[in-house]
Write a protein that holds these residues in place. Structure first.
Motif, PDB file in Angstrom:
ATOM      1  N   ALA A  33       0.837  -1.204   0.000  1.00 45.81           N
ATOM      2  CA  ALA A  33       0.000   0.000   0.000  1.00 45.81           C
ATOM      3  C   ALA A  33       0.868   1.248   0.000  1.00 45.81           C
ATOM      4  CB  ALA A  33      -0.917  -0.018   1.222  1.00 45.81           C
ATOM      5  N   THR A  34       1.976   1.194   0.710  1.00 46.12           N
ATOM      6  CA  THR A  34       2.859   2.366   0.808  1.00 46.12           C
ATOM      7  C   THR A  34       3.399   2.760  -0.558  1.00 46.12           C
ATOM      8  OG1 THR A  34       3.518   1.720   3.044  1.00 46.12           O
ATOM      9  CG2 THR A  34       4.923   3.301   1.893  1.00 46.12           C
ATOM     10  N   SER A  35       3.800   1.780  -1.361  1.00 49.18           N
ATOM     11  CA  SER A  35       4.356   2.093  -2.680  1.00 49.18           C
ATOM     12  C   SER A  35       3.299   2.650  -3.625  1.00 49.18           C
ATOM     13  CB  SER A  35       4.994   0.842  -3.288  1.00 49.18           C
ATOM     14  OG  SER A  35       6.098   0.427  -2.523  1.00 49.18           O
ATOM     15  N   VAL A  36       2.081   2.103  -3.562  1.00 50.87           N
ATOM     16  CA  VAL A  36       0.994   2.617  -4.391  1.00 50.87           C
ATOM     17  C   VAL A  36       0.685   4.057  -4.013  1.00 50.87           C
ATOM     18  CG1 VAL A  36      -1.469   2.407  -4.919  1.00 50.87           C
ATOM     19  CG2 VAL A  36      -0.030   0.369  -4.844  1.00 50.87           C
ATOM     20  N   TRP A  37       0.519   4.309  -2.727  1.00 49.39           N
ATOM     21  CA  TRP A  37       0.278   5.676  -2.259  1.00 49.39           C
ATOM     22  C   TRP A  37       1.420   6.603  -2.683  1.00 49.39           C
ATOM     23  CZ3 TRP A  37      -1.400   3.586   3.101  1.00 49.39           C
ATOM     24  CH2 TRP A  37      -2.797   3.483   3.144  1.00 49.39           C
ATOM     25  N   SER A  38       2.648   6.149  -2.474  1.00 48.91           N
ATOM     26  CA  SER A  38       3.810   6.995  -2.748  1.00 48.91           C
ATOM     27  C   SER A  38       3.874   7.389  -4.213  1.00 48.91           C
ATOM     28  CB  SER A  38       5.096   6.276  -2.345  1.00 48.91           C
ATOM     29  OG  SER A  38       5.109   6.000  -0.957  1.00 48.91           O
ATOM     30  N   ILE A  74      -6.558  -2.108  -5.211  1.00 51.01           N
ATOM     31  CA  ILE A  74      -5.612  -1.038  -5.542  1.00 51.01           C
ATOM     32  C   ILE A  74      -6.340   0.297  -5.641  1.00 51.01           C
ATOM     33  CG2 ILE A  74      -3.881  -0.256  -7.199  1.00 51.01           C
ATOM     34  CD1 ILE A  74      -3.739  -3.260  -8.100  1.00 51.01           C
ATOM     35  N   ALA A  75      -7.509   0.282  -6.298  1.00 51.34           N
ATOM     36  CA  ALA A  75      -8.303   1.505  -6.416  1.00 51.34           C
ATOM     37  C   ALA A  75      -8.700   2.032  -5.052  1.00 51.34           C
ATOM     38  CB  ALA A  75      -9.543   1.226  -7.259  1.00 51.34           C
ATOM     39  N   ALA A  76      -9.121   1.130  -4.167  1.00 54.63           N
ATOM     40  CA  ALA A  76      -9.564   1.544  -2.839  1.00 54.63           C
ATOM     41  C   ALA A  76      -8.438   2.168  -2.039  1.00 54.63           C
ATOM     42  CB  ALA A  76     -10.137   0.344  -2.088  1.00 54.63           C
ATOM     43  N   LEU A  77      -7.220   1.664  -2.202  1.00 52.85           N
ATOM     44  CA  LEU A  77      -6.080   2.241  -1.493  1.00 52.85           C
ATOM     45  C   LEU A  77      -5.893   3.708  -1.860  1.00 52.85           C
ATOM     46  CD1 LEU A  77      -3.447  -0.638  -1.797  1.00 52.85           C
ATOM     47  CD2 LEU A  77      -4.594   0.130   0.286  1.00 52.85           C
ATOM     48  N   ILE A  78      -6.029   4.010  -3.141  1.00 55.37           N
ATOM     49  CA  ILE A  78      -5.854   5.397  -3.598  1.00 55.37           C
ATOM     50  C   ILE A  78      -7.027   6.264  -3.152  1.00 55.37           C
ATOM     51  CG2 ILE A  78      -5.658   6.879  -5.640  1.00 55.37           C
ATOM     52  CD1 ILE A  78      -4.296   4.508  -7.060  1.00 55.37           C
ATOM     53  N   ILE A  79      -8.239   5.729  -3.289  1.00 51.22           N
ATOM     54  CA  ILE A  79      -9.438   6.503  -2.992  1.00 51.22           C
ATOM     55  C   ILE A  79      -9.568   6.808  -1.503  1.00 51.22           C
ATOM     56  CG2 ILE A  79     -11.976   6.397  -2.991  1.00 51.22           C
ATOM     57  CD1 ILE A  79     -11.783   4.874  -5.632  1.00 51.22           C
ATOM     58  N   ALA A  80      -9.054   5.925  -0.643  1.00 54.16           N
ATOM     59  CA  ALA A  80      -9.251   6.055   0.802  1.00 54.16           C
ATOM     60  C   ALA A  80      -8.823   7.419   1.339  1.00 54.16           C
ATOM     61  CB  ALA A  80      -8.505   4.941   1.531  1.00 54.16           C
ATOM     62  N   VAL A  81      -7.748   7.989   0.784  1.00 49.69           N
ATOM     63  CA  VAL A  81      -7.253   9.275   1.293  1.00 49.69           C
ATOM     64  C   VAL A  81      -7.337  10.368   0.227  1.00 49.69           C
ATOM     65  CG1 VAL A  81      -5.733   8.216   3.003  1.00 49.69           C
ATOM     66  CG2 VAL A  81      -4.873   8.630   0.696  1.00 49.69           C
ATOM     67  N   ALA A  90       5.844   5.149 -10.630  1.00 48.12           N
ATOM     68  CA  ALA A  90       5.387   3.782 -10.327  1.00 48.12           C
ATOM     69  C   ALA A  90       6.320   2.734 -10.914  1.00 48.12           C
ATOM     70  CB  ALA A  90       3.969   3.587 -10.843  1.00 48.12           C
ATOM     71  N   SER A  91       6.759   2.939 -12.158  1.00 48.57           N
ATOM     72  CA  SER A  91       7.547   1.902 -12.843  1.00 48.57           C
ATOM     73  C   SER A  91       9.049   2.036 -12.627  1.00 48.57           C
ATOM     74  CB  SER A  91       7.244   1.929 -14.341  1.00 48.57           C
ATOM     75  OG  SER A  91       7.610   3.174 -14.908  1.00 48.57           O
ATOM     76  N   ALA A 117       3.414  11.946  -7.347  1.00 51.13           N
ATOM     77  CA  ALA A 117       3.146  12.550  -8.660  1.00 51.13           C
ATOM     78  C   ALA A 117       2.202  13.743  -8.515  1.00 51.13           C
ATOM     79  CB  ALA A 117       2.546  11.506  -9.603  1.00 51.13           C
ATOM     80  N   ALA A 118       1.167  13.586  -7.681  1.00 47.99           N
ATOM     81  CA  ALA A 118       0.242  14.702  -7.439  1.00 47.99           C
ATOM     82  C   ALA A 118       0.979  15.887  -6.835  1.00 47.99           C
ATOM     83  CB  ALA A 118      -0.887  14.246  -6.526  1.00 47.99           C
ATOM     84  N   GLY A 119       1.899  15.620  -5.908  1.00 43.65           N
ATOM     85  CA  GLY A 119       2.662  16.698  -5.289  1.00 43.65           C
ATOM     86  C   GLY A 119       3.500  17.458  -6.296  1.00 43.65           C
ATOM     87  N   ILE A 120       4.088  16.751  -7.257  1.00 47.37           N
ATOM     88  CA  ILE A 120       4.885  17.419  -8.294  1.00 47.37           C
ATOM     89  C   ILE A 120       3.996  18.321  -9.150  1.00 47.37           C
ATOM     90  CG2 ILE A 120       6.251  17.027 -10.388  1.00 47.37           C
ATOM     91  CD1 ILE A 120       7.295  14.450  -9.043  1.00 47.37           C
ATOM     92  N   VAL A 121       2.783  17.866  -9.456  1.00 48.45           N
ATOM     93  CA  VAL A 121       1.849  18.694 -10.228  1.00 48.45           C
ATOM     94  C   VAL A 121       1.470  19.941  -9.431  1.00 48.45           C
ATOM     95  CG1 VAL A 121      -0.438  18.786 -11.292  1.00 48.45           C
ATOM     96  CG2 VAL A 121       0.973  16.744 -11.550  1.00 48.45           C
ATOM     97  N   TRP A 122       1.235  19.784  -8.136  1.00 47.40           N
ATOM     98  CA  TRP A 122       0.889  20.941  -7.302  1.00 47.40           C
ATOM     99  C   TRP A 122       2.034  21.962  -7.297  1.00 47.40           C
ATOM    100  CZ3 TRP A 122      -2.930  21.284  -2.842  1.00 47.40           C
ATOM    101  CH2 TRP A 122      -4.087  20.541  -3.122  1.00 47.40           C
ATOM    102  N   LEU A 123       3.254  21.502  -7.217  1.00 50.04           N
ATOM    103  CA  LEU A 123       4.396  22.422  -7.258  1.00 50.04           C
ATOM    104  C   LEU A 123       4.468  23.133  -8.603  1.00 50.04           C
ATOM    105  CD1 LEU A 123       7.187  20.307  -5.500  1.00 50.04           C
ATOM    106  CD2 LEU A 123       6.029  22.347  -4.607  1.00 50.04           C
ATOM    107  N   THR A 124       4.119  22.405  -9.671  1.00 49.79           N
ATOM    108  CA  THR A 124       4.094  23.020 -11.004  1.00 49.79           C
ATOM    109  C   THR A 124       3.056  24.138 -11.060  1.00 49.79           C
ATOM    110  OG1 THR A 124       4.732  20.913 -12.016  1.00 49.79           O
ATOM    111  CG2 THR A 124       3.756  22.575 -13.466  1.00 49.79           C
TER     112      THR A 124
END
Length: 311
Positions: A61-66, A125-132, A247-248, A71-78
């Motif tokens: 779960a940690t790697s999926v969240w990370s 996997i979807a639920a892990l992302i959606i949870a937060v 991710a990859s 990636a979202a954080g990088i977009v916010w900085l942009t």
């Protein structure tokens, strides 16, 4: 590609039916809200509970969240650096723009694609992302907007408490927690109880997609088109590219997890950014247009991304 179309064609057909029902007046706004609440409180929770009660979590779960949220954080900085250079995107410090550029339509469209593409393992996997998903965006977005409007003062404790209360009351989070506890307990669900859960869960995908079509019809396309274009490029092109790379190449997630992280990043802007934009009177036209146009264009972009990542 034929296999991908067999997944996404029914998804967008049902969304189109909901959109047409709203535009023709067959179902009004009150009906649309009622159906949306039905999906959120009575369909999605049993779907997630059923998944959590029986599936073993075989990935980190940690790697999926990370991967996804880095990636979202990088977009916010942009956005922090470019929002003030585009008319209508710099309001409230660009917080609404950042919110809309990374908050995807995961609850309805995302869950549907994850389930139809990868089954119950995809739902995990979807639920892990959606949870937060909503809680993290509302917390950071509100903090950003308040800091940009310093004259209003920033009460960090109040903001944190509000987000935590919202998280605890979130039916998605409650369903995930309840399902995980039931799984851990080793108990077997009685027949009538399982049947009730199955009825609600089976209704989640088609009803949620129809409700999404109803909701999209309420958002106008007119407005700040340069702002709309900027948000959509960030959300549906920049965000998924960064998410795939992390991710990859950085977190080395398995192919299925990498595919879903990328697909979720590529989904069009969801509804919460509009509520946020209205609350802070920031970038309303751009966010509204991005929601409506994003869902329409995603009928082409989402299958393309799925093909690229081998979904």
């Amino acid at each position: 590609m034929t296999a991908i179309l067999s997944v996404v064609a029914p998804v967008f057909f049902i969304i189109a039916c909901g959109y047409a029902a709203a535009k023709t007046g067959l179902i009004g706004r009150d009906g649309a809200k009622g159906l949306n609440d039905f999906v959120l409180y009575f369909c999605v929770p049993p779907l997630l509970f059923r998944t959590m009660q029986s599936v073993e979590i075989g990935h980190s779960a940690t790697s999926v969240w990370s991967a996804y949220y880095a990636a979202a954080g990088i977009v916010w900085l942009t956005v922090l650096f470019v929002a003030n250079r585009i008319d209508g995107l710099g309001d409230a410090g660009g917080s609404a723009t950042a919110f809309a550029s990374t908050f995807g339509n995961l609850g309805m469209m995302g869950l549907s694609i994850a389930y139809l593409s990868f089954g119950e393992e995809g739902l995990i996997i979807a639920a892990l992302i959606i949870a937060v998903h909503a809680a993290s965006h509302w917390f950071l977005g509100t903090l950003w907007a308040e800091l940009a409007n310093r004259e209003r003062g920033v009460d960090l404790v109040k903001v944190t408490r509000s987000v935590l209360i919202s998280l605890i009351k979130n039916p998605v989070v409650l369903a995930l927690a309840a399902g995980a506890l039931w799984n851990w307990s080793g108990l077997t669900m009685p027949g009538p109880g399982q049947r009730i859960i199955d009825l609600g869960g089976d209704a989640a995908i088609p009803t949620g997609l129809f409700a999404l079509g109803l909701a999209v019809a309420a958002y106008p396309l007119r407005g700040n088109m340069p702002g709309v274009a900027a948000i959509m490029i960030l959300k549906m092109a920049v965000f998924p590219v960064i998410a795939w790379a992390l991710a990859s190449l950085v977190f080395h997630l398995p192919p299925r997890e990498t595919a879903l992280v990328t697909i979720f990043a590529a989904l069009p802007t969801g509804m919460n950014p509009y509520l946020f934009a209205v609350k802070f009177n920031a970038s309303i036209a751009a966010v509204s247009g991005a929601i409506a146009l994003g869902v329409i264009l995603s009928a082409v972009t989402v299958p393309f991304v799925m093909w690229l990542v081998g979904a």
